[in-house]
Motif scaffolding. Structure first.
Motif, PDB file in Angstrom:
ATOM      1  N   GLY A 217       5.063  -1.597  -5.955  1.00  0.00           N
ATOM      2  CA  GLY A 217       3.724  -1.928  -6.205  1.00  0.00           C
ATOM      3  C   GLY A 217       2.541  -0.929  -5.400  1.00  0.00           C
ATOM      4  O   GLY A 217       3.205   0.074  -4.853  1.00  0.00           O
ATOM      5  N   ILE A 218       1.575  -0.882  -5.551  1.00  0.00           N
ATOM      6  CA  ILE A 218       0.455  -0.042  -5.156  1.00  0.00           C
ATOM      7  C   ILE A 218      -0.568  -0.476  -4.278  1.00  0.00           C
ATOM      8  O   ILE A 218      -1.071  -1.578  -4.683  1.00  0.00           O
ATOM      9  CB  ILE A 218      -0.433   0.816  -6.213  1.00  0.00           C
ATOM     10  CG1 ILE A 218       0.793   1.418  -7.263  1.00  0.00           C
ATOM     11  CG2 ILE A 218      -1.224   1.825  -5.918  1.00  0.00           C
ATOM     12  CD1 ILE A 218       0.064   1.966  -8.774  1.00  0.00           C
ATOM     13  N   PRO A 304      -0.843  -3.615   0.666  1.00  0.00           N
ATOM     14  CA  PRO A 304      -0.366  -4.292  -0.792  1.00  0.00           C
ATOM     15  C   PRO A 304      -0.899  -5.521  -0.988  1.00  0.00           C
ATOM     16  O   PRO A 304      -0.830  -6.272  -1.941  1.00  0.00           O
ATOM     17  CB  PRO A 304       1.083  -4.135  -0.882  1.00  0.00           C
ATOM     18  CG  PRO A 304       1.569  -3.907   0.570  1.00  0.00           C
ATOM     19  CD  PRO A 304       0.463  -3.320   1.306  1.00  0.00           C
ATOM     20  N   SER A 305      -1.377  -6.323   0.072  1.00  0.00           N
ATOM     21  CA  SER A 305      -1.839  -7.578   0.355  1.00  0.00           C
ATOM     22  C   SER A 305      -3.359  -7.726   0.361  1.00  0.00           C
ATOM     23  O   SER A 305      -3.867  -7.362   1.338  1.00  0.00           O
ATOM     24  CB  SER A 305      -0.867  -8.270   1.569  1.00  0.00           C
ATOM     25  OG  SER A 305      -1.586  -9.651   1.701  1.00  0.00           O
ATOM     26  N   ALA A 342      -2.068  -3.522  -6.811  1.00  0.00           N
ATOM     27  CA  ALA A 342      -1.470  -3.636  -8.061  1.00  0.00           C
ATOM     28  C   ALA A 342       0.244  -4.117  -7.675  1.00  0.00           C
ATOM     29  O   ALA A 342       0.847  -3.263  -7.034  1.00  0.00           O
ATOM     30  CB  ALA A 342      -1.670  -2.563  -8.832  1.00  0.00           C
ATOM     31  N   ARG A 343       0.776  -5.162  -8.530  1.00  0.00           N
ATOM     32  CA  ARG A 343       2.284  -5.269  -8.501  1.00  0.00           C
ATOM     33  C   ARG A 343       2.518  -4.551 -10.080  1.00  0.00           C
ATOM     34  O   ARG A 343       1.831  -4.677 -11.099  1.00  0.00           O
ATOM     35  CB  ARG A 343       2.662  -6.557  -8.595  1.00  0.00           C
ATOM     36  CG  ARG A 343       2.274  -7.474  -7.062  1.00  0.00           C
ATOM     37  CD  ARG A 343       2.940  -8.758  -7.043  1.00  0.00           C
ATOM     38  NE  ARG A 343       4.268  -8.448  -7.540  1.00  0.00           N
ATOM     39  CZ  ARG A 343       5.248  -8.185  -6.440  1.00  0.00           C
ATOM     40  NH1 ARG A 343       4.845  -7.906  -5.230  1.00  0.00           N
ATOM     41  NH2 ARG A 343       6.545  -8.373  -6.640  1.00  0.00           N
ATOM     42  N   LEU A 344       3.510  -3.697 -10.096  1.00  0.00           N
ATOM     43  CA  LEU A 344       3.782  -3.092 -11.220  1.00  0.00           C
ATOM     44  C   LEU A 344       4.870  -3.956 -12.085  1.00  0.00           C
ATOM     45  O   LEU A 344       5.637  -4.761 -11.386  1.00  0.00           O
ATOM     46  CB  LEU A 344       4.377  -1.513 -10.994  1.00  0.00           C
ATOM     47  CG  LEU A 344       3.456  -0.835 -10.276  1.00  0.00           C
ATOM     48  CD1 LEU A 344       3.791   0.554  -9.829  1.00  0.00           C
ATOM     49  CD2 LEU A 344       1.985  -0.865 -10.836  1.00  0.00           C
ATOM     50  N   ALA A 367       7.442   0.802  -2.367  1.00  0.00           N
ATOM     51  CA  ALA A 367       6.138   0.611  -2.526  1.00  0.00           C
ATOM     52  C   ALA A 367       5.250   1.949  -2.140  1.00  0.00           C
ATOM     53  O   ALA A 367       5.810   2.718  -1.772  1.00  0.00           O
ATOM     54  CB  ALA A 367       5.628  -0.261  -1.619  1.00  0.00           C
ATOM     55  N   SER A 368       4.208   1.984  -2.917  1.00  0.00           N
ATOM     56  CA  SER A 368       3.131   3.253  -2.747  1.00  0.00           C
ATOM     57  C   SER A 368       2.090   2.905  -1.929  1.00  0.00           C
ATOM     58  O   SER A 368       1.146   1.982  -2.292  1.00  0.00           O
ATOM     59  CB  SER A 368       2.759   3.588  -4.067  1.00  0.00           C
ATOM     60  OG  SER A 368       1.788   4.731  -3.932  1.00  0.00           O
ATOM     61  N   GLY A 369       1.773   3.359  -0.654  1.00  0.00           N
ATOM     62  CA  GLY A 369       0.603   3.260   0.202  1.00  0.00           C
ATOM     63  C   GLY A 369      -0.480   4.040  -0.445  1.00  0.00           C
ATOM     64  O   GLY A 369      -1.701   3.585   0.170  1.00  0.00           O
ATOM     65  N   ALA A 370      -0.292   4.932  -1.207  1.00  0.00           N
ATOM     66  CA  ALA A 370      -1.360   5.887  -1.955  1.00  0.00           C
ATOM     67  C   ALA A 370      -1.790   5.178  -3.079  1.00  0.00           C
ATOM     68  O   ALA A 370      -0.846   4.431  -3.786  1.00  0.00           O
ATOM     69  CB  ALA A 370      -1.071   7.332  -1.876  1.00  0.00           C
ATOM     70  N   GLY A 371      -2.870   5.350  -3.521  1.00  0.00           N
ATOM     71  CA  GLY A 371      -3.504   5.092  -4.709  1.00  0.00           C
ATOM     72  C   GLY A 371      -3.319   5.598  -5.987  1.00  0.00           C
ATOM     73  O   GLY A 371      -2.973   7.059  -5.938  1.00  0.00           O
ATOM     74  N   HIS A 372      -3.152   5.044  -7.137  1.00  0.00           N
ATOM     75  CA  HIS A 372      -2.672   6.014  -8.319  1.00  0.00           C
ATOM     76  C   HIS A 372      -3.356   5.145  -9.592  1.00  0.00           C
ATOM     77  O   HIS A 372      -3.405   4.059  -9.463  1.00  0.00           O
ATOM     78  CB  HIS A 372      -1.129   5.980  -8.501  1.00  0.00           C
ATOM     79  CG  HIS A 372      -0.424   6.891  -7.470  1.00  0.00           C
ATOM     80  ND1 HIS A 372      -0.535   8.166  -7.481  1.00  0.00           N
ATOM     81  CD2 HIS A 372       0.034   6.318  -6.373  1.00  0.00           C
ATOM     82  CE1 HIS A 372       0.176   8.429  -6.489  1.00  0.00           C
ATOM     83  NE2 HIS A 372       0.625   7.475  -5.767  1.00  0.00           N
TER      84      HIS A 372
END
Length: 424
Positions: A217-218, A304-305, A342-344, A367-372
């Motif tokens: 997730g992002i 993420p929340s 976002a959940r992937l 998980a990704s703490g950075a945005g993409h």
């Protein structure tokens, strides 16, 4: 599809492109590819050149996003889209973003050289303006592609030139009017999936000693990019503590209180980051013997929340009110911006993991703490995956240190997934 054993990623081809990008967009220390600027355009033109050499078709949408397509045996099927962005932060590293676009080209090149044409078409997408330090807008290019960029965004000035997004698009011969009416270039319902390869921007893969990671997730965010604290200027020796309205002490109170709240959030089992990336007083007004009457800061909060983000925001407003009462200052936080978490796609992530296992490649999930840009596609309902590549020195700095062997592992996993005909 048979013949995948013949797939081979040409690391020398990728290294040549990375080296050319570094040479042509170098800006010591590091590289600079400004959104809708010269460096980003150089990178886009390079990708068009390489795509033409491979026999791919290319299209450019009204916002300047680039699409390089290897047509499948059944063009009526929904296509794969793979890619990332080509812009960078000022004096950044050479791999952030560019690795994902070059990996897409490498994967397609490997398919072509192995004589493999999958049923589905594959489009390598070079996305505009992902780095929001140029324009304070999250995921500018990908939102424009999906028709999700608000019309008022076109009036946003670029941080270095002061010229609007509309003006920068027009300078490149693009069509901001069509962007402004929300024209959809990519219909989420017509995409089979989106996959982005990107260097990891933290230390998890290096610590785990694995070359790739599959992202679960992002994080989303809220941001205040131009916040101010307004107090009262005074003489440092003549104004007693009880009569001061010191903006810097007020800022220190805010930083300390938010750090305490952050610790409480983590202790409660939630994930978040809180960053004051810029703080300062006005150099035209501050002085050694002056009580500071104004301080500025920017605040970046990620989680993420969505519930956690709102909890921290409510805490921020409560803290601000308390400091205003205690210090006799006034906060002007300015405009709030941000992005949704976002959940992937779990099924797509599992298929990537199965390919990695078949190749004998070590991997982990994180998980990704950075945005993409992947977040935009995922939140639009497109099955989406984000693959991290090991990077020893973080990102947004000149010292990014992705190893070409790790890049080749990630690109190979991508190519083998795209080659399969059993992914209907």
């Amino acid at each position: 599809m048979s013949g995948t054993a013949e797939l081979a990623i040409d690391a020398a081809f990728a290294a040549r492109l990375f080296d050319e990008l570094a040479a042509r967009t170098g800006d010591a220390p590091g590289i600079t590819r400004a959104a809708y600027g010269e460096g980003e355009q150089i990178a886009h033109d390079m990708m068009i050149r390489e795509a033409q050499a491979l026999g791919l078709t290319h299209r450019i949408d009204p916002a300047g996003n680039l699409y390089l397509t290897y047509e499948g045996r059944d063009p009526a099927l929904k296509p794969w889209v793979v890619g990332s962005h080509l812009d960078s932060v000022p004096h950044g590293g050479n791999f952030d973003g560019a690795a994902g676009v070059i990996a897409g080209l490498c994967a397609v090149r490997a398919l072509i050289e192995a004589g493999l044409r999958p049923r589905r078409s594959i489009t390598v997408m070079a996305i505009r303006a992902e780095e929001s330090n140029w324009f304070p807008l999250s995921y500018l290019g990908s939102r424009a592609a999906l028709g999700l960029l608000p019309a008022e965004s076109l009036s946003t000035p670029r941080s270095d030139t002061g010229l609007s997004l509309r003006a920068h698009m027009s300078r490149l011969g693009l069509d901001p009017a069509r962007v402004g009416v929300g024209q959809v270039h990519l219909d989420p319902a017509e995409l089979h999936g989106f996959i982005e390869l990107h260097i990891e921007q933290g230390p998890v893969l290096e610590a785990a000693q694995v070359p790739v990671g599959f992202v679960t997730g992002i994080a989303g965010s809220f941001r205040y990019r131009a916040a101010r604290i307004l107090g009262e200027w005074g003489h440092s020796g003549a104004v007693p503590r009880g009569h001061r309205h010191d903006a810097v002490f007020a800022l220190a109170d805010l930083i300390t209180a938010l750090d305490r709240l952050w610790g409480e959030v983590l202790e409660g089992g939630e994930s978040a980051t809180i960053t004051f990336g810029e703080i300062g007083t006005d150099p035209a007004l501050h002085g050694f013997s002056k009580v500071p009457g104004e301080a500025g800061f920017c605040l970046d909060v990620r989680s993420p929340s969505p519930a956690c983000l709102e909890r921290i925001h409510a805490g921020l407003l409560h803290i601000v009110a308390g400091i205003e009462a205690a210090r006799g200052v006034r906060f002007n936080l300015g405009a709030r911006s941000g992005s949704a978490p976002a959940r992937l796609d779990e099924a797509l992530r599992a298929r990537l993991a199965a390919v990695a296992e078949g190749c004998g490649a070590g991997f982990t999930e994180l998980a990704s703490g950075a945005g993409h840009d992947t977040a935009v596609f995922a939140n639009a309902g497109v099955p989406a995956a984000l693959v991290f590549l090991r990077n020893q020195n973080g990102s947004h700095n000149p010292d990014e240190a992705m190893e070409m062997a790790d890049f080749a592992v990630g690109a190979d996993i991508l190519a083998r997934l795209l080659a399969r005909d059993d992914n209907d």
